[in-house]
Design a protein around this motif. Structure first.
Motif, short mmCIF file in Angstrom:
data_model
loop_
_atom_site.label_atom_id
_atom_site.label_comp_id
_atom_site.label_asym_id
_atom_site.label_seq_id
_atom_site.Cartn_x
_atom_site.Cartn_y
_atom_site.Cartn_z
N GLN A 47 -6.82 -5.53 37.85
CA GLN A 47 -7.11 -4.11 37.90
C GLN A 47 -6.76 -3.52 36.54
N ILE A 48 -7.63 -2.66 36.05
CA ILE A 48 -7.32 -1.92 34.83
C ILE A 48 -7.28 -0.44 35.20
N LYS A 49 -6.12 0.15 35.01
CA LYS A 49 -5.97 1.59 35.22
C LYS A 49 -6.23 2.25 33.87
N VAL A 50 -7.22 3.14 33.83
CA VAL A 50 -7.57 3.84 32.59
C VAL A 50 -7.12 5.29 32.75
N VAL A 51 -6.18 5.70 31.92
CA VAL A 51 -5.61 7.05 31.96
C VAL A 51 -6.18 7.84 30.79
N ASN A 52 -6.86 8.94 31.08
CA ASN A 52 -7.45 9.77 30.04
C ASN A 52 -6.55 10.99 29.80
N ASN A 53 -5.83 10.99 28.68
CA ASN A 53 -4.96 12.11 28.32
C ASN A 53 -5.69 13.21 27.55
N ASP A 54 -6.96 12.98 27.25
CA ASP A 54 -7.73 13.96 26.48
C ASP A 54 -8.26 15.08 27.37
N SER A 55 -8.71 16.16 26.72
CA SER A 55 -9.24 17.31 27.45
C SER A 55 -10.74 17.22 27.67
N THR A 56 -11.33 16.06 27.32
CA THR A 56 -12.75 15.83 27.54
C THR A 56 -12.93 14.53 28.31
N PRO A 57 -14.04 14.37 29.04
CA PRO A 57 -14.25 13.12 29.76
C PRO A 57 -14.56 11.98 28.81
N ARG A 67 -18.89 -3.32 33.21
CA ARG A 67 -18.23 -2.20 33.89
C ARG A 67 -18.60 -0.91 33.18
N GLU A 68 -18.68 0.16 33.95
CA GLU A 68 -19.04 1.47 33.41
C GLU A 68 -18.56 2.52 34.41
N LYS A 69 -17.62 3.34 33.97
CA LYS A 69 -17.07 4.35 34.87
C LYS A 69 -16.53 5.53 34.07
N ILE A 77 -8.65 6.39 36.43
CA ILE A 77 -9.49 5.59 37.31
C ILE A 77 -8.90 4.19 37.37
N THR A 78 -9.33 3.42 38.34
CA THR A 78 -8.98 2.01 38.40
C THR A 78 -10.26 1.20 38.48
N VAL A 79 -10.34 0.16 37.65
CA VAL A 79 -11.51 -0.70 37.59
C VAL A 79 -11.05 -2.12 37.88
N PHE A 80 -11.76 -2.80 38.77
CA PHE A 80 -11.48 -4.21 39.03
C PHE A 80 -12.36 -5.05 38.12
N VAL A 81 -11.76 -6.08 37.52
CA VAL A 81 -12.47 -6.94 36.56
C VAL A 81 -12.13 -8.39 36.87
#
Length: 107
Positions: A47-57, A67-69, A77-81
């Protein structure tokens, strides 16, 4: 009550399986991934947890492991790889390809 117990019998084994999958975290700050190189075990689903700390997506994407999310601002988000064979796999932020670049190394 009987329906709940039957449903629990089906859901609990799935929950146990999800916790057995190793998790790794990537953080997006200033349109850059940290770490830029992520080492993971080969031949293992992760699992890869991707944490976005920015103010934009941002869109977490990899053509190498398909993968694309989208990751909304200030969320995760969490992505399974995988499982992936040993090797190097690129990933990037589709909305900021000039800065949001990284490499996943399966070993």
């Amino acid at each position: 009550m009987k329906r709940f117990l039957i449903a629990a019998l089906f859901v609990l084994p799935l929950a146990a399986v999800a916790t057995d999958v190793p998790m790794f975290t990537l953080t997006i700050t200033n349109h850059r991934y940290e770490p830029t190189t992520l080492k993971v075990p080969a031949d293992t689903k992760i699992q890869i947890k991707v944490v976005n700390n920015d103010s934009t997506p941002e869109e977490f994407e990899s053509s190498d492991f398909s993968r694309e999310k989208i990751v909304m601002p200030n969320s995760s988000i969490t992505v399974f790889v995988g499982p992936l064979k040993a090797g190097k796999y690129g990933f990037f932020g589709d909305f900021h390809q000039d800065t949001a670049q990284g490499t996943l190394i399966a070993e």
